[in-house]
Design an enzyme around this catalytic site. Structure first.
Site, PDB file in Angstrom:
ATOM      1  N   ARG A 105       0.843  -1.188   0.000  1.00 30.17           N
ATOM      2  CA  ARG A 105       0.000   0.000   0.000  1.00 30.17           C
ATOM      3  C   ARG A 105       0.875   1.234   0.000  1.00 30.17           C
ATOM      4  O   ARG A 105       1.688   1.405   0.888  1.00 30.17           O
ATOM      5  CB  ARG A 105      -0.822   0.003   1.295  1.00 30.17           C
ATOM      6  CG  ARG A 105      -2.232  -0.263   1.083  1.00 30.17           C
ATOM      7  CD  ARG A 105      -3.097  -0.103   2.265  1.00 30.17           C
ATOM      8  NE  ARG A 105      -2.584   0.336   3.544  1.00 30.17           N
ATOM      9  CZ  ARG A 105      -3.351   0.711   4.533  1.00 30.17           C
ATOM     10  NH1 ARG A 105      -4.656   0.724   4.374  1.00 30.17           N
ATOM     11  NH2 ARG A 105      -2.858   1.068   5.680  1.00 30.17           N
ATOM     12  N   THR A 109      -1.058   7.484  -0.781  1.00 26.56           N
ATOM     13  CA  THR A 109      -2.343   7.375  -1.481  1.00 26.56           C
ATOM     14  C   THR A 109      -3.190   6.216  -0.956  1.00 26.56           C
ATOM     15  O   THR A 109      -4.386   6.147  -1.235  1.00 26.56           O
ATOM     16  CB  THR A 109      -2.110   7.128  -2.980  1.00 26.56           C
ATOM     17  OG1 THR A 109      -1.465   5.847  -3.122  1.00 26.56           O
ATOM     18  CG2 THR A 109      -1.229   8.202  -3.590  1.00 26.56           C
ATOM     19  N   ASP A 201       0.272  -3.208  12.296  1.00 28.55           N
ATOM     20  CA  ASP A 201       0.749  -3.576  10.962  1.00 28.55           C
ATOM     21  C   ASP A 201       1.067  -5.074  10.953  1.00 28.55           C
ATOM     22  O   ASP A 201       2.037  -5.516  11.571  1.00 28.55           O
ATOM     23  CB  ASP A 201       1.994  -2.746  10.610  1.00 28.55           C
ATOM     24  CG  ASP A 201       2.405  -2.957   9.160  1.00 28.55           C
ATOM     25  OD1 ASP A 201       2.608  -4.132   8.756  1.00 28.55           O
ATOM     26  OD2 ASP A 201       2.515  -1.968   8.428  1.00 28.55           O
ATOM     27  N   ASP A 204       4.617  -6.157   9.623  1.00 30.64           N
ATOM     28  CA  ASP A 204       5.699  -5.840  10.564  1.00 30.64           C
ATOM     29  C   ASP A 204       5.667  -6.773  11.772  1.00 30.64           C
ATOM     30  O   ASP A 204       6.718  -7.172  12.279  1.00 30.64           O
ATOM     31  CB  ASP A 204       5.577  -4.380  11.039  1.00 30.64           C
ATOM     32  CG  ASP A 204       6.109  -3.408  10.012  1.00 30.64           C
ATOM     33  OD1 ASP A 204       6.859  -3.831   9.111  1.00 30.64           O
ATOM     34  OD2 ASP A 204       5.757  -2.215  10.099  1.00 30.64           O
TER      35      ASP A 204
END
Ligand code: PRP
Ligand code: URA
Length: 210
Positions: A105, A109, A201, A204
């Site tokens: 991603r 944006t 995340d 991660d």
């Protein structure tokens, strides 16, 4: 909730998902629990696999029983975080082929950017389950589904551990033919496109990159 969306709320899933949500859970446990959740979700997502009659002689008698028809399956993790779900699925379906789609991603944006793709050569003959722990804006999932549809795949399912209402609505709008399996549907996205309360995340936390 419509019939194409399955929020799997089995107590084992809810318990394991709470472990993932906890910010104190370290990489080793996080990875193990993602895999366990994928196995449990796979059990539900394969509930409609077709069966055929087989004649089996037990030590006591001969009878007609059931076996899988051998329908061909492929799983397609969205890199990176989807990789964390692969082994858990292969525990139950060891002969499934594995394709890979690399998408990240764009942090500005939030649009998905493709950087890798490798599919089994006979992907068009297979039913596909796409794997990604997180369904946030739905941009990555929608792009991945379209990508696989471009290979003429007829039956696609999407498996996410946590979905946001925004992402679910996007996938349902763009791909109403795709069944979605989640272990939880959370409240919303925050201003950075993270799922709230979510688990942070996923990539991660699986790979220890933060
Ligand atoms: C995360 C996640 C999904 C995507 C979800 O991946 O694993 O692929 O974001 O967001 P979306 O629904 O808004 O598209 P990320 O882009 O962080 O890449 P990574 O797996 O390599 O960490
Ligand atoms: N991707 C993640 O890994 N987590 C989120 O909450 C949203 C997107």
């Amino acid at each position: 909730m419509d019939e194409m969306v399955h929020v799997l709320d089995h107590p084992l899933l809810q318990h394991k998902l709470s472990i993932l949500r906890d910010e104190r859970t370290g990489v080793k446990d996080f990875r193990a629990v993602v895999s366990e959740i994928a196995t449990l979700m796979c059990y539900e997502a394969t509930r409609d696999l077709p069966l055929e009659d087989v004649i089996i002689k037990t030590p006591v008698a001969t009878g007609t029983f059931k076996a899988l028809t051998g329908k061909k399956l492929a799983i397609v993790p969205i890199l990176r975080a989807g990789l964390g779900m692969v082994d858990g699925i292969l525990t139950l379906i060891p002969s499934a082929k594995v394709g890979h789609i690399g998408l990240y991603r764009d942090p500005e944006t939030l649009e998905p950017v493709e950087y890798y793709c490798k599919m089994p050569s006979d992907i068009s003959e297979r039913d596909v389950i796409i794997l990604d722990p997180m369904l946030a804006t739905g941009g990555s999932a929608s792009a991945a589904i379209q990508f696989i549809k471009n290979y003429e795949v007829k039956h696609i399912k999407l498996m996410n551990i946590i979905g946001a209402p925004e992402g679910l609505a996007r996938v349902r709008h763009d791909h109403p033919d795709v069944e979605v399996y989640c272990a939880a549907l959370d409240e919303k996205l925050n201003e950075h496109g993270y799922i709230v309360p979510g688990l942070g995340d996923a990539g991660d936390r699986i790979f220890g990159t933060k």
